[in-house]
Design an enzyme around this catalytic site. Structure first.
Site, PDB file in Angstrom:
ATOM      1  N   GLY A 204       1.278  -1.254  -0.016  1.00 26.13           N
ATOM      2  CA  GLY A 204      -0.064   0.016  -0.021  1.00 26.13           C
ATOM      3  C   GLY A 204       1.087   1.427   0.110  1.00 26.13           C
ATOM      4  O   GLY A 204       1.780   1.232   0.947  1.00 26.13           O
ATOM      5  N   SER A 205       0.490   2.338  -0.864  1.00 26.64           N
ATOM      6  CA  SER A 205       1.865   3.452  -1.072  1.00 26.64           C
ATOM      7  C   SER A 205       1.462   4.452  -2.362  1.00 26.64           C
ATOM      8  O   SER A 205       0.055   4.392  -2.257  1.00 26.64           O
ATOM      9  CB  SER A 205       2.935   3.009  -1.596  1.00 26.64           C
ATOM     10  OG  SER A 205       2.653   1.480  -2.166  1.00 26.64           O
ATOM     11  N   ARG A 206       1.905   5.243  -2.714  1.00 27.75           N
ATOM     12  CA  ARG A 206       1.474   6.340  -3.461  1.00 27.75           C
ATOM     13  C   ARG A 206       2.662   6.908  -4.061  1.00 27.75           C
ATOM     14  O   ARG A 206       3.827   6.737  -3.954  1.00 27.75           O
ATOM     15  CB  ARG A 206       1.282   7.092  -2.649  1.00 27.75           C
ATOM     16  CG  ARG A 206       1.346   8.611  -3.348  1.00 27.75           C
ATOM     17  CD  ARG A 206       0.048   9.772  -2.307  1.00 27.75           C
ATOM     18  NE  ARG A 206       0.338  11.194  -2.989  1.00 27.75           N
ATOM     19  CZ  ARG A 206      -0.389  11.766  -2.330  1.00 27.75           C
ATOM     20  NH1 ARG A 206      -1.454  11.594  -1.541  1.00 27.75           N
ATOM     21  NH2 ARG A 206      -0.511  12.830  -3.169  1.00 27.75           N
TER      22      ARG A 206
END
EC number: 4.1.1.65
Length: 216
Positions: A184-186
Site C-alpha cells: 500500500g503506497s503512492r
C-alpha cells in the site's frame, strides 16, 4: 506499441521472503492443527503471493508521453511548488491500494540527476500531507528532451519499506522497473508547467500502459 525485454520474474523478488514465510506458516499450522485451522493462513499466503505479482507491460510508442509509474487511482492533479527542485510544477499522484501491482516503473526516458531519501511517518498515502510527511524516495530525472521530472515513491499506512534499485548517473527507459513499495503506497510525479495532463482525479491508471501526460 512495443514490448521491451523484461528481465524480471512474474513474482517480484522483493516479495520472495514474505511469500516463503507465509506459506511456511500455513504448512506448519496445517501439519499441527489440520486444514480447517490452516485455511485462513492459506488465504493470507495466497494474498501475499498475488500482492507481489509483477507482470510485463506494453510501452506505448508515443513521442513525448509521460507514463504512469504505478497501478492505482489518481488522487491529485495540482499546480504546486516542487519540493525537490526550485520551480512550480504540475503534480500527478497515483494511490496504490493493497490489490494493485506495486512495481514502480519510470514514467520517462532520461538520466537520473539526483536521488533523495527521507525517513518519515506512515500516514494514509491517499492524504495530501503524505507527500511531505511520509517516508519517501525521490528521483530527479532529466529527460532525453531536456525536461525535468521528479518521481517520488511514498510509503503508506501499511507500507513500511520502499525499495529503489537505481542511482544518479544511470539512464532509465520509459516503463523500466526501478523499484517497489510493499503493502500500500503512492507515487507522485512532478512535471514542468505547460505539460498536457491526460488524467483526472478518480481515474484508474496502469503502470507503463496509461499515458499520464504529454510534453509539448
Amino acid at each position: 506499441m512495443s514490448t521491451p525485454y523484461y528481465p524480471h520474474p512474474i513474482i517480484a523478488r522483493e516479495g520472495w521472503p514474505f511469500i516463503a514465510g507465509a506459506f511456511a506458516v500455513a504448512l506448519l499450522v496445517q501439519f499441527m492443527a489440520g486444514w480447517l485451522w490452516a485455511l485462513p493462513f492459506w488465504l493470507i499466503a495466497l494474498f501475499v503471493l498475488q500482492f507481489f505479482r509483477d507482470p510485463p507491460r506494453v510501452v506505448p510508442a508515443l513521442a513525448g508521453a509521460v507514463l504512469a509509474p504505478a497501478d492505482g487511482r489518481i488522487v491529485a492533479v495540482d499546480k504546486v511548488q516542487d519540493p525537490y527542485l526550485p520551480r512550480e510544477a504540475l503534480k500527478v499522484s497515483v494511490f496504490m491500494n493493497v490489490f494493485n501491482v506495486h512495481s514502480n516503473r519510470s514514467p520517462v526516458d532520461g538520466e537520473i540527476r539526483n536521488r533523495w531519501y527521507f525517513p518519515g511517518n506512515f500516514l494514509n498515502a491517499s492524504l495530501p500531507k503524505a507527500s511531505l510527511e511520509n517516508e519517501r524516495n525521490a528521483l530527479w530525472i532529466r529527460t532525453d528532451g531536456g525536461q525535468d521530472v521528479t518521481c517520488v515513491q511514498i510509503a503508506g499506512l501499511i507500507a513500511k519499506r520502499i525499495v529503489c534499485h537505481v542511482h544518479p548517473g544511470e539512464h532509465l527507459a520509459r516503463g523500466q522497473r526501478f523499484g517497489f513499495i510493499r503493502f500500500g503506497s503512492r507515487v507522485d510525479v512532478y512535471l514542468p508547467l505547460g505539460t498536457k495532463v491526460n488524467v483526472a482525479i478518480g481515474d484508474k491508471v496502469y503502470a507503463t500502459q496509461t499515458v499520464l501526460a504529454e510534453f509539448h
